[in-house]
Design an enzyme around this catalytic site. Sequence first.
Site, short mmCIF file in Angstrom:
data_model
loop_
_atom_site.label_atom_id
_atom_site.label_comp_id
_atom_site.label_asym_id
_atom_site.label_seq_id
_atom_site.Cartn_x
_atom_site.Cartn_y
_atom_site.Cartn_z
N SER A 175 0.91 -1.02 0.23
CA SER A 175 0.16 -0.03 -0.05
C SER A 175 0.68 0.84 0.12
O SER A 175 0.42 2.59 -0.41
CB SER A 175 -0.93 0.43 0.78
OG SER A 175 -0.26 -0.22 2.33
N HIS A 203 -5.07 -3.60 -2.44
CA HIS A 203 -4.90 -2.65 -3.71
C HIS A 203 -4.76 -3.54 -4.64
O HIS A 203 -5.08 -2.10 -5.68
CB HIS A 203 -3.99 -1.93 -3.15
CG HIS A 203 -3.84 -1.29 -1.72
ND1 HIS A 203 -4.14 -0.14 -1.30
CD2 HIS A 203 -3.66 -1.59 -0.62
CE1 HIS A 203 -4.54 0.16 -0.53
NE2 HIS A 203 -3.94 -0.47 0.33
N LYS A 235 -12.35 0.25 -0.92
CA LYS A 235 -11.14 1.24 -2.66
C LYS A 235 -11.52 0.97 -4.23
O LYS A 235 -12.65 1.38 -4.44
CB LYS A 235 -9.32 0.97 -2.42
CG LYS A 235 -9.20 0.39 -0.89
CD LYS A 235 -7.78 -0.38 -0.77
CE LYS A 235 -7.12 -0.37 0.60
NZ LYS A 235 -8.42 -1.00 2.43
#
Length: 391
Positions: A175, A203, A235
Site C-alpha cells: 500500500s 489494492h 478502495k
Amino acid sequence: MRDFEGELAQRKQAGLYRTRRQISGPQQPVLTSDGKPLLSFCSNDYLGLANHPANIEALRNALPETGLGGASSHLICGHHDAHHQLEQRLARFTGRSSALFFSTGYMANMGVISALAGRGDTIFSDRLNHASIIDGCILSRAKVRRYAHGDMAELEAMLAQTSGHKLVVTDGVFSMDGDVARLKELARVCRTHDALLVVDDAHGIGVLGPQGRGSVAEQGMSEEDVPVLIGTLGKAVGTSGAFVAGSSVLIDYLVQKARTYIYTTAMPPAIATATCASIDLIERDDERRQHLRELVAVFREQASAMGYELMPSETPIQPIMVGNNWSALELSRALEERGFLVIAIRPPTVPAGEARLRVTLSAAHSKSDLDRLLRALSECRHLLAEPDIAV
C-alpha cells in the site's frame, strides 16, 4: 499516570503529528476539504466508483427492501439475503468456491489470520505488510517471523528451519510502495515447505488482472496456488467492507473461528447490494482501467524527468520519496497552496527516514487533472534537497 500531553508534544516536534480533514460532499477528484476545494491525488478510489451514479442508484433502490442497519451479527439474525448474494458474487468474481463478507479490511485480516494460526504455529510475514496484517499476526499468538521485503531466499530459508503448521501472509499490492508481490514464487515456496499462503489483495482487486480480478489473477494463479484470498471493497470497488475467498471448507471454518466476523454487527445489507452493482461495472469496464494505466505511465515519465525519486510501481500508487518528515510536510503544503491534496506519509506508516508523498491516481482523473498536478510538482521541485539527499 502516562504523560499523554508530553507524547503528543514529542510527535509534533518530530513532524509526526497527524490531523484529520473534514471532507464535505461525495468522494471524487475535486473535494471540499475544511471548506476549501482541492483536487485530490490521495484517495484509494482507484476506479472512481465511490460516487458512480449506478452504484448510488443500486443503494437507493435497495433501501426500501433491506432497510438500513444490519441489526445483529451474522450468526444471530443479521445475515441478510443481500449479504449472501454478495458472497456468491465475490466467489464467482475471484474464481473461488466460496466467500465471506467482513465489515472492514482490518477486521478481515485480523479475523482470518488469528483464526488460521495460533499458539505453537508460525506465521511468516513480509516486512512491509499492512498494519492490519501485523496486528492479525499479533492477535493470533503464533510465533511471527518477518522476512525482508520480497526476499524469497530468506523466506525459504526460514521455512526450511521451521516445523509444524506454517502460514505465509503477504499484501498483493503493497500500500505504501505500490509494488506487486512475487506471488508465483511465494506459491512455489509454500508448496515446497507445506505452508498455507494468505494474500491480501486490498489494492489489487478492481485494478489489476483480467476484468479487474486482482494481482492473483494477473499472475495467472488459481485457488490451488493461493488458498486464502482477502480483498477490500472500500478502495477500487468504491463501497465498503471486505471479504475472504477460498474453499467452502475454509469459509465454513472461518464462520466458526473468525472472531471479528462472529462478534460484530453485520454491515448494512444495502451496501452489499450496491457492491454487487459495482462489481458488475468493474468486470465490463476495461476502458476505465486502460485510462488509469495511461495516467500512471504519463505520471511516471514526467515526474521522473523532473528529478523526483519514484518507487518501482506500475500501479496507481505512486510514492514520491522524500526522506525527511518536515520536507515531506513542506512539499504537501506547497501543493495544497496550489490547489492539490497529496498527503505526506510518515513513520510509523513507513520506515523511519522514508517519508514520502503518496500520489494515487484514479480513473476519475482526467488527463487535464494530471497535467495540472505535474505543473505544480515542477513548481515545487526546488523545495527538495539536491542530489546528496534523497528526494
